[in-house]
Design a protein around this motif. Structure first.
Motif, PDB file in Angstrom:
ATOM      1  N   PHE A 113     -12.278 -29.864 -70.093  1.00  0.00           N
ATOM      2  CA  PHE A 113     -11.975 -28.474 -69.776  1.00  0.00           C
ATOM      3  C   PHE A 113     -13.233 -27.642 -69.541  1.00  0.00           C
ATOM      4  CE2 PHE A 113      -7.945 -29.512 -71.829  1.00  0.00           C
ATOM      5  CZ  PHE A 113      -7.017 -28.772 -71.109  1.00  0.00           C
ATOM      6  N   SER A 114     -13.226 -26.886 -68.446  1.00  0.00           N
ATOM      7  CA  SER A 114     -14.169 -25.807 -68.179  1.00  0.00           C
ATOM      8  C   SER A 114     -13.491 -24.915 -67.156  1.00  0.00           C
ATOM      9  CB  SER A 114     -15.508 -26.336 -67.658  1.00  0.00           C
ATOM     10  OG  SER A 114     -16.404 -25.263 -67.429  1.00  0.00           O
ATOM     11  N   VAL A 115     -12.587 -24.058 -67.641  1.00  0.00           N
ATOM     12  CA  VAL A 115     -11.701 -23.314 -66.744  1.00  0.00           C
ATOM     13  C   VAL A 115     -11.529 -21.887 -67.243  1.00  0.00           C
ATOM     14  CG1 VAL A 115      -9.678 -24.261 -67.971  1.00  0.00           C
ATOM     15  CG2 VAL A 115      -9.392 -23.270 -65.688  1.00  0.00           C
ATOM     16  N   GLN A 116     -11.569 -20.957 -66.323  1.00  0.00           N
ATOM     17  CA  GLN A 116     -11.262 -19.571 -66.661  1.00  0.00           C
ATOM     18  C   GLN A 116      -9.863 -19.263 -66.165  1.00  0.00           C
ATOM     19  OE1 GLN A 116     -13.899 -16.517 -65.095  1.00  0.00           O
ATOM     20  NE2 GLN A 116     -13.423 -15.200 -66.831  1.00  0.00           N
ATOM     21  N   ALA A 117      -8.994 -18.857 -67.085  1.00  0.00           N
ATOM     22  CA  ALA A 117      -7.600 -18.572 -66.747  1.00  0.00           C
ATOM     23  C   ALA A 117      -7.498 -17.320 -65.884  1.00  0.00           C
ATOM     24  CB  ALA A 117      -6.782 -18.411 -68.024  1.00  0.00           C
ATOM     25  N   GLU A 118      -6.390 -17.206 -65.204  1.00  0.00           N
ATOM     26  CA  GLU A 118      -6.152 -16.020 -64.383  1.00  0.00           C
ATOM     27  C   GLU A 118      -5.956 -14.791 -65.265  1.00  0.00           C
ATOM     28  OE1 GLU A 118      -2.576 -16.994 -62.275  1.00  0.00           O
ATOM     29  OE2 GLU A 118      -1.276 -16.524 -63.988  1.00  0.00           O
ATOM     30  N   SER A 119      -6.295 -13.636 -64.704  1.00  0.00           N
ATOM     31  CA  SER A 119      -6.017 -12.359 -65.368  1.00  0.00           C
ATOM     32  C   SER A 119      -5.147 -11.530 -64.432  1.00  0.00           C
ATOM     33  CB  SER A 119      -7.318 -11.629 -65.683  1.00  0.00           C
ATOM     34  OG  SER A 119      -7.923 -11.163 -64.492  1.00  0.00           O
ATOM     35  N   THR A 120      -4.894 -10.293 -64.808  1.00  0.00           N
ATOM     36  CA  THR A 120      -4.065  -9.438 -63.949  1.00  0.00           C
ATOM     37  C   THR A 120      -4.784  -9.088 -62.649  1.00  0.00           C
ATOM     38  OG1 THR A 120      -4.901  -7.525 -65.160  1.00  0.00           O
ATOM     39  CG2 THR A 120      -2.779  -8.439 -65.868  1.00  0.00           C
ATOM     40  N   THR A 121      -6.108  -9.244 -62.646  1.00  0.00           N
ATOM     41  CA  THR A 121      -6.877  -8.844 -61.461  1.00  0.00           C
ATOM     42  C   THR A 121      -7.622  -9.983 -60.776  1.00  0.00           C
ATOM     43  OG1 THR A 121      -8.756  -8.274 -62.887  1.00  0.00           O
ATOM     44  CG2 THR A 121      -7.212  -6.500 -62.340  1.00  0.00           C
ATOM     45  N   THR A 122      -7.738 -11.138 -61.453  1.00  0.00           N
ATOM     46  CA  THR A 122      -8.526 -12.233 -60.869  1.00  0.00           C
ATOM     47  C   THR A 122      -7.770 -13.557 -60.963  1.00  0.00           C
ATOM     48  OG1 THR A 122      -9.636 -12.622 -62.989  1.00  0.00           O
ATOM     49  CG2 THR A 122     -10.737 -11.160 -61.415  1.00  0.00           C
ATOM     50  N   PRO A 123      -7.930 -14.440 -59.972  1.00  0.00           N
ATOM     51  CA  PRO A 123      -7.304 -15.760 -60.040  1.00  0.00           C
ATOM     52  C   PRO A 123      -8.056 -16.678 -60.990  1.00  0.00           C
ATOM     53  CG  PRO A 123      -8.635 -15.599 -58.060  1.00  0.00           C
ATOM     54  CD  PRO A 123      -8.676 -14.241 -58.714  1.00  0.00           C
ATOM     55  N   ALA A 124      -7.421 -17.765 -61.373  1.00  0.00           N
ATOM     56  CA  ALA A 124      -8.079 -18.767 -62.217  1.00  0.00           C
ATOM     57  C   ALA A 124      -9.236 -19.409 -61.461  1.00  0.00           C
ATOM     58  CB  ALA A 124      -7.081 -19.828 -62.648  1.00  0.00           C
ATOM     59  N   VAL A 125     -10.272 -19.794 -62.220  1.00  0.00           N
ATOM     60  CA  VAL A 125     -11.401 -20.550 -61.661  1.00  0.00           C
ATOM     61  C   VAL A 125     -11.456 -21.872 -62.408  1.00  0.00           C
ATOM     62  CG1 VAL A 125     -13.861 -20.602 -61.191  1.00  0.00           C
ATOM     63  CG2 VAL A 125     -12.646 -18.405 -61.189  1.00  0.00           C
ATOM     64  N   ASN A 126     -11.036 -22.936 -61.740  1.00  0.00           N
ATOM     65  CA  ASN A 126     -10.874 -24.225 -62.402  1.00  0.00           C
ATOM     66  C   ASN A 126     -12.105 -25.100 -62.167  1.00  0.00           C
ATOM     67  OD1 ASN A 126     -10.058 -26.678 -63.455  1.00  0.00           O
ATOM     68  ND2 ASN A 126      -7.975 -26.528 -62.667  1.00  0.00           N
ATOM     69  N   GLY A 127     -12.942 -25.196 -63.218  1.00  0.00           N
ATOM     70  CA  GLY A 127     -14.108 -26.065 -63.160  1.00  0.00           C
ATOM     71  C   GLY A 127     -13.921 -27.349 -63.937  1.00  0.00           C
ATOM     72  N   ASN A 128     -12.661 -27.700 -64.245  1.00  0.00           N
ATOM     73  CA  ASN A 128     -12.381 -28.916 -65.019  1.00  0.00           C
ATOM     74  C   ASN A 128     -12.844 -30.175 -64.285  1.00  0.00           C
ATOM     75  OD1 ASN A 128     -11.099 -27.319 -66.912  1.00  0.00           O
ATOM     76  ND2 ASN A 128      -9.017 -27.865 -66.273  1.00  0.00           N
ATOM     77  N   TYR A 129     -13.146 -31.198 -65.086  1.00  0.00           N
ATOM     78  CA  TYR A 129     -13.395 -32.543 -64.579  1.00  0.00           C
ATOM     79  C   TYR A 129     -12.323 -33.483 -65.106  1.00  0.00           C
ATOM     80  CZ  TYR A 129     -18.141 -31.307 -63.024  1.00  0.00           C
ATOM     81  OH  TYR A 129     -19.221 -30.744 -62.382  1.00  0.00           O
ATOM     82  N   VAL A 130     -12.092 -34.576 -64.398  1.00  0.00           N
ATOM     83  CA  VAL A 130     -11.214 -35.642 -64.887  1.00  0.00           C
ATOM     84  C   VAL A 130     -11.951 -36.977 -64.795  1.00  0.00           C
ATOM     85  CG1 VAL A 130      -8.927 -34.642 -64.541  1.00  0.00           C
ATOM     86  CG2 VAL A 130     -10.091 -35.687 -62.603  1.00  0.00           C
ATOM     87  N   ALA A 131     -11.791 -37.767 -65.852  1.00  0.00           N
ATOM     88  CA  ALA A 131     -12.349 -39.121 -65.861  1.00  0.00           C
ATOM     89  C   ALA A 131     -11.190 -40.096 -65.922  1.00  0.00           C
ATOM     90  CB  ALA A 131     -13.273 -39.311 -67.060  1.00  0.00           C
ATOM     91  N   HIS A 132     -11.136 -41.011 -64.968  1.00  0.00           N
ATOM     92  CA  HIS A 132     -10.076 -42.018 -64.978  1.00  0.00           C
ATOM     93  C   HIS A 132     -10.634 -43.356 -64.521  1.00  0.00           C
ATOM     94  CE1 HIS A 132      -9.223 -41.443 -60.541  1.00  0.00           C
ATOM     95  NE2 HIS A 132      -9.690 -40.237 -60.816  1.00  0.00           N
ATOM     96  N   ILE A 133      -9.816 -44.363 -64.648  1.00  0.00           N
ATOM     97  CA  ILE A 133     -10.249 -45.719 -64.308  1.00  0.00           C
ATOM     98  C   ILE A 133     -10.231 -45.908 -62.791  1.00  0.00           C
ATOM     99  CG2 ILE A 133      -9.768 -48.174 -64.571  1.00  0.00           C
ATOM    100  CD1 ILE A 133     -10.784 -46.842 -67.127  1.00  0.00           C
TER     101      ILE A 133
END
Length: 316
Positions: free
Chosen positions: A114-134
């Motif tokens: 996780f590295s994500v800023q959730a949406e607010s009433t004035t701004t959209p979410a900024v999703n900086g998440n990473y995923v590690a998979h096989i």
């Protein structure tokens, strides 16, 4: 999303925590420095977060839980970080931590960093998440920026996250070298807090860098287990383990004592800029290991959708 329980946490000063952690870490590392500093700008390298700091209304959320993964996966358990932000009364919060990716979005099982800023009433979410998979091509690690392929802010099954307004401010800087004890970096801090504060639960979150050395990490297989995973041995046979190299940027949440909420007391996931990442267990190079971390205590813990039937399997 199901019921939410809230519990205030013991909230010592940063100066007090600095002394407590220093004392405990010195039992586990040859070189230890703990100090109160201005949080570095986390939008800069190597972090690249969507916010500058870890401060402002700090809190921890434990969502779902391992009982939704083992013995058998509950595929209906899908959550959304924007909903979690509302549940913890902090719309627009920045979240860091560890969890499972949404199999509904990705079509497979993966570790979510996780590295994500959730949406607010004035701004959209900024999703900086990473995923590690096989990686299906070679069975190795495939690390990806979530937003490169997916547009949602969902996750599945479980997560342990630290949330704040993402503001600059004072934090704890923890710098250790050469591990002399048995505990990993996070476990040592958690145990230290437990020994000092007892049943006064202290929760912390933050980011740290494995600067030198290597670490043992795991990644869940892309397919959920067809057979029930009934004990830790079953879980470890199912997981895929790797030795990964520094530098690793690790998102960590830990609580010293469970105040009766069936918490996962520590959880750390890592990403890198060289294609490696996953769930952190410990370093494998005690003689050369170096950690540098920035942490902040939390004022509250929120327990969201706690499993009604629980167990202690698979919580390492």
């Amino acid at each position: 999303m199901a019921e939410t329980e809230t519990c205030p946490l013991h909230f010592p000063s940063l100066e007090e925590l600095s002394e407590v952690l220093k004392s405990g870490l010195q039992k586990n590392y040859a070189e230890v420095r703990v100090s109160v500093v201005d949080c570095p700008d986390l939008t800069h390298k190597p972090f690249g977060f969507p916010v500058k700091g870890l401060c402002g209304k700090p809190r921890i959320a434990d969502v779902g839980g391992v009982p939704y993964l083992v013995p058998t996966a509950r595929l209906d358990k899908i959550y959304n970080i924007n909903t979690v932000a509302k549940k913890i009364e902090l719309p627009g919060a920045y979240f860091l931590g560890a969890g499972a990716a949404s199999h509904r979005s990705m079509g497979l099982n993966a570790e979510l960093i996780f590295s994500v800023q959730a949406e607010s009433t004035t701004t959209p979410a900024v999703n900086g998440n990473y995923v590690a998979h096989i990686n299906p091509a070679d069975g190795g690690c495939l690390l990806e920026k979530y937003s490169d392929k997916y547009s949602d802010c969902d996750f599945g099954l479980l997560s342990n996250v630290y949330a704040s307004e993402g503001k600059p401010g004072k934090v704890l800087e923890v710098n250790v070298k050469k591990r002399t004890g048995e505990d990993n970096f996070v476990s040592c801090m958690k145990k230290t807090l437990l020994e000092h504060y007892g049943d006064r639960s202290v929760g912390m979150g933050g980011t740290f860098i494995l600067q030198e050395g290597k670490a043992k990490l795991h990644i869940m297989p892309p397919e959920f287990s067809a057979c029930p995973l009934n004990n830790d041995e079953d879980v470890n046979r199912w997981l895929k383990f790797f030795e990964m190299r520094a530098p690793l940027i690790c998102q960590s949440v830990f609580v010293s004592h469970d105040p009766g909420l069936d918490l996962r007391l520590e959880h750390t996931h890592c990403f890198s800029h060289h294609g490696e990442g996953g769930h952190y267990h410990t370093d494998t190079t005690p003689e050369t290991v170096q950690y540098l971390g920035y942490f902040h205590p939390a004022e509250f813990v929120y327990r969201i959708d706690k499993p009604s039937v629980t167990h202690t399997v698979g919580r390492d």
